[in-house]
Every structure is written in structure tokens, then in C-alpha cells.
Design a protein around this motif. Structure first.
Motif, PDB file in Angstrom:
ATOM      1  N   GLU A  75       0.814  -1.213   0.000  1.00  0.00           N
ATOM      2  CA  GLU A  75       0.000   0.000   0.000  1.00  0.00           C
ATOM      3  C   GLU A  75       0.852   1.269   0.000  1.00  0.00           C
ATOM      4  O   GLU A  75       0.470   2.278  -0.575  1.00  0.00           O
ATOM      5  CB  GLU A  75      -0.937   0.045   1.220  1.00  0.00           C
ATOM      6  CG  GLU A  75      -1.911  -1.099   1.306  1.00  0.00           C
ATOM      7  CD  GLU A  75      -1.320  -2.344   1.972  1.00  0.00           C
ATOM      8  OE1 GLU A  75      -2.053  -3.334   2.085  1.00  0.00           O
ATOM      9  OE2 GLU A  75      -0.135  -2.338   2.350  1.00  0.00           O
ATOM     10  N   GLU A  76       1.991   1.216   0.670  1.00  0.00           N
ATOM     11  CA  GLU A  76       2.855   2.391   0.771  1.00  0.00           C
ATOM     12  C   GLU A  76       4.081   2.298  -0.125  1.00  0.00           C
ATOM     13  O   GLU A  76       4.897   3.222  -0.143  1.00  0.00           O
ATOM     14  CB  GLU A  76       3.258   2.603   2.228  1.00  0.00           C
ATOM     15  CG  GLU A  76       2.042   2.929   3.092  1.00  0.00           C
ATOM     16  CD  GLU A  76       2.401   3.134   4.538  1.00  0.00           C
ATOM     17  OE1 GLU A  76       3.551   3.516   4.834  1.00  0.00           O
ATOM     18  OE2 GLU A  76       1.519   2.902   5.380  1.00  0.00           O
ATOM     19  N   ASN A  77       4.207   1.174  -0.856  1.00  0.00           N
ATOM     20  CA  ASN A  77       5.322   0.982  -1.783  1.00  0.00           C
ATOM     21  C   ASN A  77       6.679   1.127  -1.075  1.00  0.00           C
ATOM     22  O   ASN A  77       7.585   1.807  -1.554  1.00  0.00           O
ATOM     23  CB  ASN A  77       5.207   1.941  -2.974  1.00  0.00           C
ATOM     24  CG  ASN A  77       5.989   1.483  -4.185  1.00  0.00           C
ATOM     25  OD1 ASN A  77       6.706   0.483  -4.138  1.00  0.00           O
ATOM     26  ND2 ASN A  77       5.879   2.225  -5.259  1.00  0.00           N
ATOM     27  N   ILE A  78       6.755   0.486   0.093  1.00  0.00           N
ATOM     28  CA  ILE A  78       7.968   0.511   0.911  1.00  0.00           C
ATOM     29  C   ILE A  78       8.405  -0.926   1.191  1.00  0.00           C
ATOM     30  O   ILE A  78       7.574  -1.775   1.514  1.00  0.00           O
ATOM     31  CB  ILE A  78       7.735   1.223   2.262  1.00  0.00           C
ATOM     32  CG1 ILE A  78       7.365   2.684   2.048  1.00  0.00           C
ATOM     33  CG2 ILE A  78       8.955   1.114   3.162  1.00  0.00           C
ATOM     34  CD1 ILE A  78       6.958   3.397   3.327  1.00  0.00           C
ATOM     35  N   ALA A  79       9.689  -1.176   1.073  1.00  0.00           N
ATOM     36  CA  ALA A  79      10.250  -2.480   1.417  1.00  0.00           C
ATOM     37  C   ALA A  79      11.352  -2.287   2.448  1.00  0.00           C
ATOM     38  O   ALA A  79      11.979  -1.228   2.507  1.00  0.00           O
ATOM     39  CB  ALA A  79      10.814  -3.168   0.177  1.00  0.00           C
ATOM     40  N   VAL A  80      11.564  -3.315   3.247  1.00  0.00           N
ATOM     41  CA  VAL A  80      12.655  -3.305   4.218  1.00  0.00           C
ATOM     42  C   VAL A  80      13.441  -4.598   4.038  1.00  0.00           C
ATOM     43  O   VAL A  80      12.863  -5.678   3.929  1.00  0.00           O
ATOM     44  CB  VAL A  80      12.140  -3.205   5.671  1.00  0.00           C
ATOM     45  CG1 VAL A  80      13.282  -3.357   6.664  1.00  0.00           C
ATOM     46  CG2 VAL A  80      11.417  -1.897   5.892  1.00  0.00           C
ATOM     47  N   SER A  81      14.747  -4.460   3.983  1.00  0.00           N
ATOM     48  CA  SER A  81      15.629  -5.618   3.925  1.00  0.00           C
ATOM     49  C   SER A  81      16.651  -5.496   5.042  1.00  0.00           C
ATOM     50  O   SER A  81      17.224  -4.423   5.241  1.00  0.00           O
ATOM     51  CB  SER A  81      16.353  -5.693   2.578  1.00  0.00           C
ATOM     52  OG  SER A  81      15.457  -6.019   1.538  1.00  0.00           O
ATOM     53  N   VAL A  82      16.843  -6.583   5.755  1.00  0.00           N
ATOM     54  CA  VAL A  82      17.862  -6.647   6.803  1.00  0.00           C
ATOM     55  C   VAL A  82      18.885  -7.679   6.361  1.00  0.00           C
ATOM     56  O   VAL A  82      18.577  -8.857   6.228  1.00  0.00           O
ATOM     57  CB  VAL A  82      17.259  -7.023   8.170  1.00  0.00           C
ATOM     58  CG1 VAL A  82      18.357  -7.108   9.236  1.00  0.00           C
ATOM     59  CG2 VAL A  82      16.178  -6.034   8.576  1.00  0.00           C
ATOM     60  N   PHE A  83      20.090  -7.202   6.107  1.00  0.00           N
ATOM     61  CA  PHE A  83      21.205  -8.049   5.685  1.00  0.00           C
ATOM     62  C   PHE A  83      22.011  -8.371   6.937  1.00  0.00           C
ATOM     63  O   PHE A  83      22.466  -7.459   7.628  1.00  0.00           O
ATOM     64  CB  PHE A  83      22.105  -7.303   4.695  1.00  0.00           C
ATOM     65  CG  PHE A  83      21.395  -6.833   3.458  1.00  0.00           C
ATOM     66  CD1 PHE A  83      21.483  -7.566   2.283  1.00  0.00           C
ATOM     67  CD2 PHE A  83      20.667  -5.648   3.468  1.00  0.00           C
ATOM     68  CE1 PHE A  83      20.834  -7.133   1.129  1.00  0.00           C
ATOM     69  CE2 PHE A  83      20.023  -5.214   2.316  1.00  0.00           C
ATOM     70  CZ  PHE A  83      20.106  -5.957   1.147  1.00  0.00           C
ATOM     71  N   VAL A  84      22.170  -9.657   7.236  1.00  0.00           N
ATOM     72  CA  VAL A  84      22.922 -10.080   8.407  1.00  0.00           C
ATOM     73  C   VAL A  84      24.237 -10.680   7.944  1.00  0.00           C
ATOM     74  O   VAL A  84      24.252 -11.604   7.130  1.00  0.00           O
ATOM     75  CB  VAL A  84      22.120 -11.083   9.262  1.00  0.00           C
ATOM     76  CG1 VAL A  84      22.933 -11.502  10.491  1.00  0.00           C
ATOM     77  CG2 VAL A  84      20.762 -10.509   9.659  1.00  0.00           C
ATOM     78  N   PHE A  85      25.336 -10.138   8.453  1.00  0.00           N
ATOM     79  CA  PHE A  85      26.682 -10.586   8.066  1.00  0.00           C
ATOM     80  C   PHE A  85      27.310 -11.392   9.202  1.00  0.00           C
ATOM     81  O   PHE A  85      26.829 -11.351  10.338  1.00  0.00           O
ATOM     82  CB  PHE A  85      27.542  -9.374   7.700  1.00  0.00           C
ATOM     83  CG  PHE A  85      27.058  -8.668   6.468  1.00  0.00           C
ATOM     84  CD1 PHE A  85      27.501  -9.056   5.201  1.00  0.00           C
ATOM     85  CD2 PHE A  85      26.131  -7.636   6.538  1.00  0.00           C
ATOM     86  CE1 PHE A  85      27.036  -8.434   4.056  1.00  0.00           C
ATOM     87  CE2 PHE A  85      25.668  -7.006   5.408  1.00  0.00           C
ATOM     88  CZ  PHE A  85      26.118  -7.396   4.154  1.00  0.00           C
TER      89      PHE A  85
END
Length: 114
Positions: A99-109
């Protein structure tokens, strides 16, 4: 550090443009210990916007995008990403609010990012 974040964001943008035909319009990334947390704005293609006009379409686009991006990263992180941050990518967590055209990605190293 801002140069590293800028290069990191460019890698994300390029991978998503190559994978989906459109990259995010804006990316905000912060590095916290062994994680890179990226908020991506303006991700959807015009076709995805059209499909997501119904509840079923929204869910279909969210699931497809989330699965596809996780599959792409599970094969291999973008070229140069691990060298850029000085650590090996071990996990990617990703979700999207259509709906808000927002994505979140969490990259774990595997270690703290330099």
C-alpha cells in the motif's frame, strides 16, 4: 562510511532493477553491528501497481517480490558486496508494504561491518 553506504545502496538498486525491471527510487541504509538495514521506497513497477489494486493482487505481489529477492540473494550476494563491508552475508530478511510501496531488507553478516 557514507561512501560505503552509497555504494551498498547502488548495489541493491542495480540488483533489483536487473531482477524486476525497476529499482527503488530511494534507499536509506544504516549499518548496525553486523547488520545493514535498508528501507527502499518506490519499488513497484506500473504492472505491479495495477495488479495490487485488489487485496489478492497485493498479497500476490508481496509474496512474489519477497520470495524472488530472497532466492536471488540465496544464490549469491551482489558482486562486491561482501568485499565492500568486509564481512560474509549469512542471512537476508525482507518484506514489503504494498500500500505504501515501501520495502525493508535486513542483511545479516558474519561479523560487524567495517
Amino acid at each position: 562510511m557514507s561512501k560505503v553506504i552509497h555504494e551498498f545502496n547502488d548495489m541493491i538498486r542495480k540488483l533489483r532493477k536487473d531482477s524486476f525491471g525497476k529499482g527503488p527510487e530511494r534507499i536509506h541504509t544504516v549499518f548496525v553491528e553486523n547488520m545493514a538495514i535498508s528501507t527502499l521506497y518506490g519499488n513497484l513497477t506500473p504492472t505491479e501497481v495495477f495488479i495490487s489494486r485488489t487485496e489478492e493482487g497485493k498479497e500476490m505481489v508481496r509474496v512474489a517480490r519477497t520470495k524472488m529477492i530472497q532466492d536471488v540473494y540465496s544464490v549469491s550476494p551482489p558482486e562486491g558486496m561482501e568485499e565492500l563491508v568486509g564481512a560474509k552475508l549469512v542471512h537476508l530478511f525482507s518484506d514489503m508494504k504494498i500500500e505504501e510501496n515501501i520495502a525493508v531488507s535486513v542483511f545479516v553478516f558474519d561479523q560487524n561491518i567495517t
